[in-house]
Design a protein around this motif. Structure first.
Motif: not given
Length: 94
Positions: A41-42, A52-66, A80-86
């Motif tokens: 899930v990501g 397809i490339a996913l990450t499990d964690s998102m920050g404003d300018d960084e992300c977790g493992h891919i 599951l969802s879509s949108g702006n996650f800031k």
């Protein structure tokens, strides 16, 4: 950044054995077992015709493992969802 979140079921490639020789009977038994179905899930970073490339964690300018999953290995995917996650889009979370 608008990102989608997906739940993906995919077939994992598997290797059996350590370094050295493997007993043929044991190897044949392992070979008969289907590869495992994994779930990821990501946030989708790339959705391309080959993978397809996913990450499990998102920050404003960084992300977790891919995790990159080749399309041929994907059994099923569900958005599951879509949108702006800031942070400002999520509101005050405490």
């Amino acid at each position: 950044m608008n990102l989608e979140i997906y739940h993906i079921w995919w077939v994992d490639a598997e290797t059996f054995g350590d370094s050295g020789w493997i007993d043929l009977t044991e190897a044949m038994e392992s070979a008969k077992v289907a590869p495992p179905i994994m779930q990821t899930v990501g946030f989708v970073l790339v959705d391309d015709e080959d993978y397809i490339a996913l990450t499990d964690s998102m920050g404003d300018d960084e992300c977790g493992h891919i995790t990159k999953i080749p399309r041929a290995m994907i059994k099923h995917k569900k958005r599951l969802s879509s949108g702006n996650f800031k942070e400002e889009a999520m509101g005050d979370m405490g």
